[in-house]
Design an enzyme around this catalytic site. Structure first.
Site, PDB file in Angstrom:
ATOM      1  N   ARG A  34      58.836   2.136  22.810  1.00 17.02           N
ATOM      2  CA  ARG A  34      58.752   2.385  21.370  1.00 17.02           C
ATOM      3  C   ARG A  34      60.171   2.498  20.823  1.00 17.02           C
ATOM      4  NH1 ARG A  34      54.308   6.981  19.990  1.00 17.02           N
ATOM      5  NH2 ARG A  34      55.636   7.092  18.141  1.00 17.02           N
ATOM      6  N   ARG A  65      61.144   9.495  27.155  1.00 20.70           N
ATOM      7  CA  ARG A  65      59.967   8.654  26.953  1.00 20.70           C
ATOM      8  C   ARG A  65      60.402   7.255  26.509  1.00 20.70           C
ATOM      9  NH1 ARG A  65      55.358  10.758  22.801  1.00 20.70           N
ATOM     10  NH2 ARG A  65      56.362   9.475  21.212  1.00 20.70           N
ATOM     11  N   ARG A 123      62.886  12.169  12.491  1.00 25.91           N
ATOM     12  CA  ARG A 123      61.431  12.360  12.590  1.00 25.91           C
ATOM     13  C   ARG A 123      61.103  13.847  12.733  1.00 25.91           C
ATOM     14  NH1 ARG A 123      60.154   8.830  17.468  1.00 25.91           N
ATOM     15  NH2 ARG A 123      58.085   9.769  17.386  1.00 25.91           N
ATOM     16  N   ARG A 170      48.072  16.407   5.979  1.00 28.95           N
ATOM     17  CA  ARG A 170      49.531  16.430   5.927  1.00 28.95           C
ATOM     18  C   ARG A 170      50.031  17.064   4.630  1.00 28.95           C
ATOM     19  NH1 ARG A 170      51.644  13.573  10.140  1.00 28.95           N
ATOM     20  NH2 ARG A 170      50.509  11.745  10.839  1.00 28.95           N
ATOM     21  N   LYS A 228      51.213  16.699  21.973  1.00 29.50           N
ATOM     22  CA  LYS A 228      49.932  16.837  21.281  1.00 29.50           C
ATOM     23  C   LYS A 228      48.827  16.002  21.921  1.00 29.50           C
ATOM     24  CE  LYS A 228      50.538  15.521  17.258  1.00 29.50           C
ATOM     25  NZ  LYS A 228      50.119  14.921  16.011  1.00 29.50           N
TER      26      LYS A 228
END
Ligand code: IMP
Ligand code: MG
Length: 369
Positions: free
Chosen positions: A313, A307, A325, A268, A193
């Protein structure tokens, strides 16, 4: 919505409302004038429709004529003196009613009064279909007003924008914001995104509003809304939608002349989607599309683990967290897909392939809007 030259206008006053207003005016004027035969004078060009429809409703005999005010050629000033074309008739002792389409600043009316000073009429009455009280700067009495309107530019029913729009049977008002393309960008974690939003904002000159960034900005800069949001976050509560909407509103207003926005991270929920629709509506705009990058779960897991090796992260490093997630994303966004689908605004775009290929697919979807 209509477009005249480069400007967009939205429906404002219907043909029926105009008809009702003219009927009221005709009745009122006829009552006041009684059996005397008035001379109705339209000021061209704008008043041709008003006059035509008005006199058809006037219940008693009347005379009708038109005049035109023309600026002297070569004279350029803000309050330029006008000369009169078309007043050939002797109006001595007559009851004259000026029929105007619109009275705005009142400058035209001042000219009319100046011109009629020497005509020795019995009475001079002013009637106007539309009147902008906030714009009016003169003291001349307006005897009959059809519809009071805010100080915004209108077209239709005789009124033009640079020559166009006089023929339209109803009235349109200029849009607050000009035409925007507003997108809600969606995609599961790892769909790309952020990368795609960057391309799209460049290509279409859109402003990318990531709710997360907006929150961080407001909190860091201790804006009133930021402090308010923080007070909820500190208590471990969700920030109320209205606070988020107010922040988005501030972002939209900061960029009022943008070509449009990419909303990212909001809405959302259905309630948020409705609030966003209302926000855009209050700007005379709209959400055009929800564009969702669709990527198979296994590919997402692979991408995020990859990633995680470099991003540092922690939520990108653990496969079961990643799967959670992704599941959560689909459970939450399914309702939004339905929401935008119901308005024919949902566009799923295949998010697997090279970055360039995906950009091309997104662009195709946007260009087809
Ligand atoms: P005035 O400012 O009252 O003298 O209005 C002057 C003229 O400006 C009117 O007769 C219209 O021709 C034009 N005008 C004023 N407001 C509008 C509008 O909203 N749309 C189109 N023409 C307008
Ligand atoms: Mg006019």
């Amino acid at each position: 919505m209509i477009k005249l030259h480069e400007k967009y206008f939205k429906p404002f006053i219907s043909a029926q409302q105009i008809d009702d207003a003219l009927a009221r005016m005709a009745e009122e004027i006829a009552n006041d004038i009684g059996d005397e035969i008035p001379v109705f004078i339209g000021i061209l060009n704008g008043s041709f429709m008003v006059v035509s429809d008005f006199v058809k409703k006037y219940p008693k005999p009347c005379e009708v004529t038109f005049i035109k005010l023309a600026s002297y050629e070569g004279v350029k000033s803000t309050e330029d003196i006008q000369r009169l074309i078309g007043l050939t008739q002797d109006l001595t002792g007559r009851t004259v009613v000026i029929l105007e389409d619109i009275i705005d600043t009142g400058n035209t009316l001042a000219e009319v009064h100046r011109i009629f000073r020497n005509e020795n009429v019995k009475t001079l009455k002013i009637a106007t279909l539309f009147y902008k009280p906030e714009a009016y700067k003169k003291d001349f009495k307006l005897h009959y007003v059809g519809i009071e309107i805010p100080n915004k530019f209108i077209v239709g029913y005789g009124l033009d924008y640079d020559g166009l729009g006089r023929d339209i049977p109803e009235v349109y008002q200029i849009k607050e914001t000009q035409h925007m393309t507003n997108l809600v960008l969606f995609g599961p974690p790892g769909a790309g995104k952020g990368t795609q939003a960057n391309f799209l904002k460049e290509k279409y000159n859109l402003v990318h509003i990531s709710t997360g960034d907006v929150f961080r900005f407001n909190i860091k800069n201790e804006t009133a809304l930021g402090m308010l949001a923080k007070s909820f976050i500190d208590k471990g509560e969700l920030v109320p939608d209205q606070v988020t909407i107010d922040m988005l509103n501030a972002e939209v207003e900061k960029n009022a002349d943008a070509n449009g926005f990419i909303f990212d991270g909001f809405p959302r929920t259905n309630a948020q989607a409705e609030s966003l629709d209302k926000l855009m509506e209050s700007k005379d705009s709209q959400i055009d599309a929800m564009i969702a990058l669709e990527v198979d779960d296994e590919i997402l897991v692979g991408r995020l683990l990859e990633r995680g090796k470099t991003s540092g992260r922690p939520d990108d490093a653990d496969e079961s967290i990643i799967r959670n997630r992704i599941t959560e994303y689909y459970s939450k966004t399914a309702i939004l897909k339905d929401y935008y689908n119901a308005q024919n605004k949902y566009f799923g775009v295949d998010g697997v392939g090279s970055i360039e290929d995906i950009t091309v697919r997104l662009s195709t979807a946007i260009d087809n809007l």
